[in-house]
Enzyme design. Structure first.
Site, short mmCIF file in Angstrom:
data_model
loop_
_atom_site.label_atom_id
_atom_site.label_comp_id
_atom_site.label_asym_id
_atom_site.label_seq_id
_atom_site.Cartn_x
_atom_site.Cartn_y
_atom_site.Cartn_z
N GLU A 161 32.71 63.92 67.63
CA GLU A 161 33.95 64.09 68.40
C GLU A 161 35.24 63.93 67.58
OE1 GLU A 161 33.53 61.38 71.69
OE2 GLU A 161 31.83 62.48 72.51
N GLU A 266 23.27 66.67 74.16
CA GLU A 266 23.43 65.64 75.19
C GLU A 266 23.46 66.26 76.59
OE1 GLU A 266 26.67 62.95 74.27
OE2 GLU A 266 26.23 63.01 72.12
#
Ligand code: XIL
Length: 376
Positions: A161, A266
């Site tokens: 991220e 995910e």
């Protein structure tokens, strides 16, 4: 009489042959078998699953999946609470679990703005440390953790991220103190610590074109510096509404065009009124409100069906793109395990996964298996 006996025997024979043929053509009943040869199918596992306390969950994990990711066990704050004080108890058990069951073992993650103690960025007086001092800490962390599991963890989410939604670099502590090249350094050191390990960049919302462009630029920059980045992980914390299969398909194709493989790292599909609108930033928080939690007693059939269709439409995309896909990992086994029950609103009932709260497979599970059956 004679002819009727022949008939019976013929019928029996035909039935046996048909039964045999049926057995041979039986659709696979596990995710790992259904997608064998296409990509790994993985699951994020939590503490009770790592330690064996959730024995029923472990049985399903072992039967169904051929890859694991630790939901939290390898994050900085979970292995290093104070500078210099490591505790690998749970992380060791995680890796041993994956090895025992011959799974493709993912390390998640090494560099992230969240779940990293503030002390990493500070000196003993609580003042920010210098670029060189933080680089030194990052290097030590990477060599300690990657070195410990060298040859045992097959794939590392090196940086998690690093991008804002507009594709620019997130102004994390890493970026502020070190500068943009913290990403390059992290990748270089992981490669040095374990030259065989698969190097991943992992982020959410790569379906968003601006953010995807940022990820593509990031990959190209690493490649230009000679880093053998192998995979871009698109987290895919998605919802019933978005993305469409077309957008997901375009996302996979554009990321793969850089020469890396794509992993869905995910996956879960939000079934509740949306609060996060495409973001998966763990720091998002919203207040409780009964209107935001409409299915506390379980999903109505229509929504259950919609969820199954959405899962199927995404897996269709992954299946069609299997030549460039390395793995699809679900972020949790059962609905009871999902982080979404507490994010971004605490205490909701978000039945977003493939197994329900009683650990029974949901219609979405069968729909995912059927994608391959239909394609063959
Ligand atoms: C989540 C875990 O599932 C939660 O248990 C934890 O409290 C917060 O983090 N993006 C990531 C994952 O990369 O590590 C996050 O996992 C979910 C969003």
């Amino acid at each position: 009489m004679f002819s009727s006996r022949i008939l019976t025997i013929t019928a029996l024979l035909a039935a046996t042959i048909a039964a045999g043929a049926q057995t041979a053509a039986q659709p696979p009943t596990t995710l790992k078998d259904a997608y064998k040869g296409a990509f790994y199918v993985g699951v994020a596992i939590n503490t009770p699953q790592i330690t064996g306390k959730d024995a029923a969950g472990d049985d399903v994990i072992v039967a169904q999946f051929n890859s694991v990711t630790p939901e939290n066990a390898l994050k900085w704050e979970n292995i290093l609470s104070k500078p210099g004080v490591y505790d690998f108890t749970l992380a060791d058990k995680y890796v041993a679990f994956g090895e025992k069951h011959h799974m493709f073992i993912v390390g998640h993650n090494l560099v992230w703005h969240a779940q990293t103690p503030e002390s990493v960025f500070q000196d003993e007086q609580g003042k920010p440390i210098s670029r060189d001092a933080l680089l030194q800490r990052l290097r030590d962390h990477i060599f300690t953790v990657v070195g410990r599991y060298k040859g045992r963890i097959q794939s590392w989410d090196v940086v998690n991220e690093a991008l804002n939604d507009d594709g620019t670099l997130r102004k994390s502590k890493w970026e502020q103190i070190i500068g943009d090249d913290y990403i390059l350094k992290a990748f270089e050191w992981v490669h040095e610590a374990d030259p065989q390990v698969e190097l991943n960049y992992n982020d959410y919302s790569l379906e968003n074109p601006a953010k995807r462009a940022g990820a593509i630029a990031l990959v190209k920059n690493l490649q230009a510096h000679g880093i053998p980045i192998a995979v871009v992980g698109n987290q895919a914390h998605v919802s019933l509404r978005s993305p469409t299969a077309e957008v997901e398909d375009q996302t996979v194709k554009e990321l793969a065009a850089t020469g890396v493989k794509v992993a869905i790292t995910e996956l879960d599909i939000d079934v509740l009124p949306e609060v996060s609108w495409g973001s998966a930033d763990v720091n998002l928080r919203a207040a409780r409100d009964p209107k935001l939690d409409p299915y506390p007693n379980g999903l109505p059939d229509a929504v259950q069906k919609e969820l199954a269709q959405k899962y199927a439409s995404l897996f269709e995309v992954y299946w069609k793109n299997r030549a460039v896909m390395s793995r699809v990992t679900l972020w949790g086994l059962s609905d009871a395990d999902s982080w979404r029950n507490n994010w971004p609103v605490p205490g909701r009932t978000d039945d977003c996964l493939l197994w329900n709260r009683k650990l029974q497979p949901k219609p979405a599970f069968q729909a995912v298996i059927d994608v391959v059956k239909k394609a063959q």
